[in-house]
Scaffold this active site. Structure first.
Site, PDB file in Angstrom:
ATOM      1  N   ASP A  39      -1.350  -1.370  -1.779  1.00 25.03           N
ATOM      2  CA  ASP A  39      -2.332  -0.289  -1.706  1.00 25.03           C
ATOM      3  C   ASP A  39      -3.127  -0.104  -3.004  1.00 25.03           C
ATOM      4  OD1 ASP A  39       0.134   0.052  -0.148  1.00 25.03           O
ATOM      5  OD2 ASP A  39      -0.802   1.850   0.671  1.00 25.03           O
TER       6      ASP A  39
ATOM      7  N   GLU B 221      -6.506   1.337   1.685  1.00 28.23           N
ATOM      8  CA  GLU B 221      -6.641   2.658   2.302  1.00 28.23           C
ATOM      9  C   GLU B 221      -6.613   3.834   1.329  1.00 28.23           C
ATOM     10  OE1 GLU B 221      -3.948   4.604   4.669  1.00 28.23           O
ATOM     11  OE2 GLU B 221      -2.400   4.592   3.135  1.00 28.23           O
ATOM     12  N   ASN B 222      -6.229   3.591   0.072  1.00 32.03           N
ATOM     13  CA  ASN B 222      -6.207   4.670  -0.929  1.00 32.03           C
ATOM     14  C   ASN B 222      -7.243   4.455  -2.029  1.00 32.03           C
ATOM     15  OD1 ASN B 222      -2.820   4.293  -0.391  1.00 32.03           O
ATOM     16  ND2 ASN B 222      -3.803   6.248   0.066  1.00 32.03           N
TER      17      ASN B 222
ATOM     18  N   HIS C 139      -4.408   6.688   6.082  1.00 31.63           N
ATOM     19  CA  HIS C 139      -5.614   7.334   5.529  1.00 31.63           C
ATOM     20  C   HIS C 139      -6.893   6.639   6.000  1.00 31.63           C
ATOM     21  CE1 HIS C 139      -3.584  10.206   2.944  1.00 31.63           C
ATOM     22  NE2 HIS C 139      -2.791   9.238   2.495  1.00 31.63           N
TER      23      HIS C 139
ATOM     24  N   HIS D  34       2.591  -0.952   7.708  1.00 29.62           N
ATOM     25  CA  HIS D  34       2.344   0.238   6.896  1.00 29.62           C
ATOM     26  C   HIS D  34       3.308   1.332   7.343  1.00 29.62           C
ATOM     27  CE1 HIS D  34      -0.376   2.225   4.067  1.00 29.62           C
ATOM     28  NE2 HIS D  34      -0.322   3.303   4.833  1.00 29.62           N
TER      29      HIS D  34
ATOM     30  N   HIS E 295       2.492   1.272   1.814  1.00 26.27           N
ATOM     31  CA  HIS E 295       2.503   2.731   1.978  1.00 26.27           C
ATOM     32  C   HIS E 295       3.296   3.475   0.920  1.00 26.27           C
ATOM     33  CE1 HIS E 295       2.202   6.669   3.791  1.00 26.27           C
ATOM     34  NE2 HIS E 295       3.520   6.753   3.898  1.00 26.27           N
TER      35      HIS E 295
END
Length: 272
Positions: free
Chosen positions: A8, A39-40, A68, A154, A179
């Protein structure tokens, strides 16, 4: 096939590290396929289209999302036009985007990249085990089919990640967890030939609470009342993930090694 997977990407620190280091790291490892979880990337929550494009330009072949996925609303129409950015396959039918992408290498070899999301301590989504099984049904791994299958699982719980990996051992090249933002030390090739790592860790500042500023994050545990909005730490990032080499005849893994580059953590870059 030589596969680099990066965990991530968190905030500006993680984004800058990807842009600065991924081109050289890909060349150093002679990686055929690069996958990263983005995603972050946007202030710790979601992924903006311009950020996704920068990762693809830097050398990622596929960018995965997660819980997210929808935090930046601009990503929704973007997913319809950019198939190399994928979200978990077990979102309900009708959800924008796709849960897999097939990469065609310059030499003609093909690799399937899949993402599924766990349900233990996570959102109540469709079954990731049955969803992945249905997706993989038409694919043959190895000679005459796809040369590699990479699955980003995830999920929060290590038990769910391990159960997923053992369920698909021998059917995919790599199951790697994302995650939790903390790299695990259990990288291994399972008995059926699938490479596995419970969590790839994050590409972000490790002088933090899973990538976020220490003070506000810790205060939430002290006071249990809403405080200031969490924001990403912005010190030098460590790129974390794993490197896998597979046998093209079978599509199964010959080795898996951790990757840690830059920042605070001990440095590990596999020999090419």
């Amino acid at each position: 096939m030589r596969i680099l997977f990066l965990g991530d990407v968190v905030g500006r620190s993680g984004r800058d590290a990807i842009v600065a280091h991924l081109p050289g790291l890909r060349a150093r490892l002679a990686a055929d396929l690069v996958v990263l979880n983005g995603e972050n990337a946007s202030h710790g929550f979601g992924l903006a289209p311009d950020m996704a494009r920068s990762f693809l330009v830097a050398g990622a072949d596929v960018v995965t999302l997660g819980n997210h996925a929808w935090d930046r609303k601009e990503i929704i129409p973007f997913l319809e036009t950019e198939p190399r950015v994928i979200r978990p396959l077990n979102f309900p039918p009708g959800t924008p985007g796709r849960g897999h992408y097939e990469v065609v290498l310059a030499d003609g070899r093909r690799a399937l990249v899949v993402q599924a999301m766990g349900r233990l301590f996570m959102e109540a989504l469709d079954d990731p085990f049955r969803g992945t099984q249905a997706l993989l049904a038409p694919y043959r791994l190895g000679a005459g089919g796809v040369s590699a299958i990479v699955v980003d699982f995830h999920a929060e719980a290590s038990s769910e990640k391990l159960s997923f990996a053992h369920s698909f051992d021998g059917r995919v090249s790599l199951v790697v967890g994302t995650h939790t933002h903390t790299p695990s030390a259990d990288h291994q090739v399972l008995v059926g030939g699938t490479a596995y790592m419970t969590d790839a860790g994050m590409c972000g500042d490790y002088d933090s609470v899973i990538g976020m500023l220490k003070g506000p994050a810790a205060l939430r545990f002290w006071r249990k009342v809403p405080g200031e909005k969490l924001a990403p730490a912005e010190g030098e990032a460590t790129l974390c993930g794993c490197f896998v080499e597979t046998d093209d005849a079978t599509g199964l893994a010959k080795r898996i090694e951790p990757v840690r580059l830059g920042g605070r953590l001990s440095q590990v870059v596999p020999a090419s």
